[in-house]
Design a protein around this motif. Structure first.
Motif, PDB file in Angstrom:
ATOM      1  N   PHE A  96      -8.891  -5.549  -7.059  1.00  0.00           N
ATOM      2  CA  PHE A  96      -8.861  -6.970  -7.405  1.00  0.00           C
ATOM      3  C   PHE A  96     -10.291  -7.474  -7.476  1.00  0.00           C
ATOM      4  CE2 PHE A  96      -4.806  -6.256  -5.200  1.00  0.00           C
ATOM      5  CZ  PHE A  96      -3.914  -6.814  -6.103  1.00  0.00           C
ATOM      6  N   ILE A 105      -7.922  -0.914  -3.922  1.00  0.00           N
ATOM      7  CA  ILE A 105      -6.874  -1.089  -2.918  1.00  0.00           C
ATOM      8  C   ILE A 105      -5.931   0.119  -2.986  1.00  0.00           C
ATOM      9  CG2 ILE A 105      -4.882  -2.520  -2.302  1.00  0.00           C
ATOM     10  CD1 ILE A 105      -7.493  -4.037  -1.930  1.00  0.00           C
ATOM     11  N   PRO A 128       1.225   1.150   7.420  1.00  0.00           N
ATOM     12  CA  PRO A 128       0.860  -0.052   8.162  1.00  0.00           C
ATOM     13  C   PRO A 128       0.572  -1.226   7.217  1.00  0.00           C
ATOM     14  CG  PRO A 128      -0.948   1.523   8.193  1.00  0.00           C
ATOM     15  CD  PRO A 128       0.208   2.208   7.537  1.00  0.00           C
ATOM     16  N   SER A 129       0.600  -2.400   7.756  1.00  0.00           N
ATOM     17  CA  SER A 129       0.323  -3.606   6.983  1.00  0.00           C
ATOM     18  C   SER A 129      -1.048  -3.488   6.312  1.00  0.00           C
ATOM     19  CB  SER A 129       0.364  -4.794   7.958  1.00  0.00           C
ATOM     20  OG  SER A 129       0.033  -5.947   7.264  1.00  0.00           O
ATOM     21  N   GLY A 130      -1.103  -3.840   5.035  1.00  0.00           N
ATOM     22  CA  GLY A 130      -2.375  -3.821   4.314  1.00  0.00           C
ATOM     23  C   GLY A 130      -2.695  -2.494   3.633  1.00  0.00           C
ATOM     24  N   CYS A 131      -1.806  -1.495   3.734  1.00  0.00           N
ATOM     25  CA  CYS A 131      -2.130  -0.165   3.172  1.00  0.00           C
ATOM     26  C   CYS A 131      -1.875  -0.101   1.668  1.00  0.00           C
ATOM     27  CB  CYS A 131      -1.354   0.933   3.896  1.00  0.00           C
ATOM     28  SG  CYS A 131       0.402   0.981   3.486  1.00  0.00           S
ATOM     29  N   GLY A 132      -1.204  -1.121   1.100  1.00  0.00           N
ATOM     30  CA  GLY A 132      -1.035  -1.153  -0.360  1.00  0.00           C
ATOM     31  C   GLY A 132       0.393  -0.951  -0.846  1.00  0.00           C
ATOM     32  N   LYS A 133       1.361  -1.094   0.037  1.00  0.00           N
ATOM     33  CA  LYS A 133       2.772  -0.891  -0.351  1.00  0.00           C
ATOM     34  C   LYS A 133       3.220  -1.937  -1.362  1.00  0.00           C
ATOM     35  CE  LYS A 133       4.207  -1.510   3.923  1.00  0.00           C
ATOM     36  NZ  LYS A 133       2.937  -1.814   4.590  1.00  0.00           N
ATOM     37  N   THR A 134       2.984  -3.208  -1.046  1.00  0.00           N
ATOM     38  CA  THR A 134       3.422  -4.284  -1.940  1.00  0.00           C
ATOM     39  C   THR A 134       2.720  -4.190  -3.288  1.00  0.00           C
ATOM     40  OG1 THR A 134       4.013  -5.750  -0.123  1.00  0.00           O
ATOM     41  CG2 THR A 134       3.503  -6.801  -2.228  1.00  0.00           C
ATOM     42  N   THR A 135       1.425  -3.907  -3.264  1.00  0.00           N
ATOM     43  CA  THR A 135       0.672  -3.783  -4.515  1.00  0.00           C
ATOM     44  C   THR A 135       1.277  -2.676  -5.386  1.00  0.00           C
ATOM     45  OG1 THR A 135      -1.307  -4.528  -3.351  1.00  0.00           O
ATOM     46  CG2 THR A 135      -1.647  -3.444  -5.475  1.00  0.00           C
ATOM     47  N   GLU A 192       1.870  -6.759 -11.389  1.00  0.00           N
ATOM     48  CA  GLU A 192       0.441  -6.418 -11.388  1.00  0.00           C
ATOM     49  C   GLU A 192       0.243  -5.287 -12.391  1.00  0.00           C
ATOM     50  OE1 GLU A 192      -1.799  -7.965  -9.717  1.00  0.00           O
ATOM     51  OE2 GLU A 192      -0.753  -8.861  -7.992  1.00  0.00           O
TER      52      GLU A 192
HETATM   53  N1  LIG Z   1      -3.908 -10.616  -5.349  1.00  0.00           N
HETATM   54  C1  LIG Z   1      -4.756 -10.027  -4.490  1.00  0.00           C
HETATM   55  N2  LIG Z   1      -6.082 -10.280  -4.519  1.00  0.00           N
HETATM   56  C2  LIG Z   1      -6.938  -9.667  -3.671  1.00  0.00           C
HETATM   57  N3  LIG Z   1      -6.563  -8.784  -2.728  1.00  0.00           N
HETATM   58  C3  LIG Z   1      -5.257  -8.492  -2.636  1.00  0.00           C
HETATM   59  C4  LIG Z   1      -4.273  -9.083  -3.512  1.00  0.00           C
HETATM   60  N4  LIG Z   1      -3.072  -8.585  -3.188  1.00  0.00           N
HETATM   61  C5  LIG Z   1      -3.268  -7.733  -2.166  1.00  0.00           C
HETATM   62  N5  LIG Z   1      -4.584  -7.669  -1.831  1.00  0.00           N
HETATM   63  C6  LIG Z   1      -5.173  -6.820  -0.781  1.00  0.00           C
HETATM   64  O1  LIG Z   1      -4.723  -5.500  -0.987  1.00  0.00           O
HETATM   65  C7  LIG Z   1      -4.526  -4.827   0.244  1.00  0.00           C
HETATM   66  C8  LIG Z   1      -3.127  -4.237   0.254  1.00  0.00           C
HETATM   67  O2  LIG Z   1      -2.192  -5.296   0.279  1.00  0.00           O
HETATM   68  P1  LIG Z   1      -0.621  -5.064   0.166  1.00  0.00           P
HETATM   69  O3  LIG Z   1      -0.342  -4.232  -1.020  1.00  0.00           O
HETATM   70  O4  LIG Z   1       0.011  -6.399   0.245  1.00  0.00           O
HETATM   71  O5  LIG Z   1      -0.336  -4.224   1.494  1.00  0.00           O
HETATM   72  P2  LIG Z   1       1.031  -3.992   2.283  1.00  0.00           P
HETATM   73  O6  LIG Z   1       2.173  -4.448   1.451  1.00  0.00           O
HETATM   74  O7  LIG Z   1       1.044  -2.511   2.544  1.00  0.00           O
HETATM   75  O8  LIG Z   1       0.910  -4.748   3.569  1.00  0.00           O
HETATM   76  C9  LIG Z   1      -4.753  -5.847   1.332  1.00  0.00           C
HETATM   77  O9  LIG Z   1      -6.035  -5.653   1.850  1.00  0.00           O
HETATM   78  C10 LIG Z   1      -4.652  -7.166   0.603  1.00  0.00           C
HETATM   79  O10 LIG Z   1      -5.450  -8.139   1.221  1.00  0.00           O
END
Ligand SMILES: Nc1ncnc2c1ncn2[C@@H]1O[C@H](COP(=O)(O)OP(=O)(O)O)[C@@H](O)[C@H]1O
Ligand SMILES: [Mg+2]
Length: 361
Positions: free
Chosen positions: A16, A22, A41-48, A57
């Motif tokens: 991003f 990420i 773990p939280s923040g590892c990139g699952k949602t992305t 995205e």
């Molecule tokens: N739209 C965005 N802009 C900038 N950073 C993002 C955005 N979406 C997610 N991130 C960053 O990407 C990393 C992974 O996020 P995310 O995929 O939500 O992790 P998870 O779902 O595993 O908790 C995090 O550090 C988050 O802050």
């Protein structure tokens, strides 16, 4: 492409705003009809990762293929996927019927067909008779069922679920885990499920993808990941384990001797082309360990003393101490007598060689 692969991520990267990536060079194949979980773990990139499969995205580089079609830069509605979010995202001003019917109405489906399909879905998620209620009149578990019905009624080829049970209390969550798994088996739809809860992943999945810091650590069935973790991260993230650090100090033809934490703790492992000085992490699950006064022939053993016994319901957890102060946790089913364990005596923690999980550093 392997047979039955339905969703494919090829060398996918995502960053991003020119920041550090990420998601880093992700390669993943998801099979038709499987329940696949992204765990980490939280923040590892699952949602992305999920959002890129959904089309919310676009990858910075790499390719996403669904059903043999390159969808990398296609809009969400141009893909045969649907997403269920943790916060349900139901329309508050619409009743349950209209919530579920929404996608079908948008597609101008005939009224009688909508009615049939919505009722079939309501039945499937066990909400028969709730069609006239408003979302505010439902419990969390019921709202989650509506969200799933609303996604499934469109007959997606892939259902994406981002921590869909995260907001539920533990008891309901466990019940919904089984219901959702059952539903997936009946429908045969490919599910890509996201959770940070390792127990949930083990319970529900055909295969689990363990992610850490934007990369995949390991992909496998729950049993493979639990019994044969390939990295220290996977060994410690799934279930409880004991980690010991070791180094090869003697080479033999078919085995090597590993020296663990303390000088006198030597274990044998098969020699897979190892060399003197190679460093290893050894993982042993607490349920594989027995405490003995004397080790038996064939046991792996380490000397130790008792630290404490803790009752945790179905099990008793016994914490033993190596001389260097390192704790070894042992899990035993209750119903046995551990009164004999005495803080002043010396014991051995022992296990079978097969249960030594060896991870090369
Ligand atoms: N739209 C965005 N802009 C900038 N950073 C993002 C955005 N979406 C997610 N991130 C960053 O990407 C990393 C992974 O996020 P995310 O995929 O939500 O992790 P998870 O779902 O595993 O908790 C995090 O550090 C988050 O802050
Ligand atoms: Mg997330």
């Amino acid at each position: 492409m392997t047979k039955n692969v339905f969703v494919q991520l090829l060398d996918v990267c995502k960053s991003f705003d020119d920041d550090e990536a990420i998601i880093k060079n992700l390669d993943l194949e998801i099979r038709q009809g499987e329940f696949l979980t992204l765990l980490g773990p939280s923040g590892c990139g699952k949602t992305t990762t999920l959002r890129m499969i959904a089309g919310f995205e676009i990858p910075t580089s790499g390719k996403i293929v669904i059903d043999e079609e390159d969808v990398t830069s296609k809009a969400p509605y141009q893909r045969c996927v649907n997403t269920v979010f943790q916060n349900y995202a139901l329309f508050p001003h619409m009743n349950i019927f209209d919530n579920i019917a929404f996608g079908l109405k948008m597609k101008k489906t005939p009224k009688s067909e909508i009615k049939d399909k919505v009722h079939k879905m309501l039945k499937m998620v066990q909400l028969d008779g709730y069609e006239n209620r408003m979302p505010s009149q439902l419990s969390g578990g019921q709202m989650q069922r509506v969200a799933i019905a609303r996604a499934m009624v469109n007959n997606p080829k892939v259902l994406l679920l981002d921590e869909p049970l995260g907001a539920l209390d533990l008891k309901l969550r466990k019940q919904m885990q089984l219901e959702l798994k059952h539903l997936q088996k009946i429908l045969g739809t490919t599910f890509i499920f996201v959770t940070h809860d390792q127990e949930e992943a083990l319970t529900m999945s055909d295969r689990i993808v363990v992610m850490n810091n934007g990369i995949i650590e390991q992909v496998g069935t729950p049993e493979e990941l639990y019994e044969r973790p390939k990295t220290k991260f996977v060994a410690t993230f799934l279930g409880e384990t004991n980690i010991l650090e070791g180094q090869v100090f003697k080479l033999k033809e078919s085995e090597v001797l590993l020296q663990l934490e303390q000088e006198e703790d030597i274990i044998r492992i098969p020699n897979l082309n190892y060399e003197l000085g190679d460093k290893f992490t050894v993982s042993v699950r607490p349920e594989r360990i027995k405490i003995k006064l004397n080790p038996e022939e064939g046991d792996v053993w380490l000397q130790c003393k008792l630290k404490e016994k803790i009752y945790i319901g179905s099990n008793i957890k016994i914490v033993m101490l190596l001389k260097n102060g390192k704790e070894i946790v042992v899990n035993e089913p209750i119903g046995q007598n551990f009164e004999f364990l005495d803080e002043n005596k010396n014991y051995f923690v022992t296990w079978k060689p097969d249960h030594t999980i060896v991870i090369k550093a």
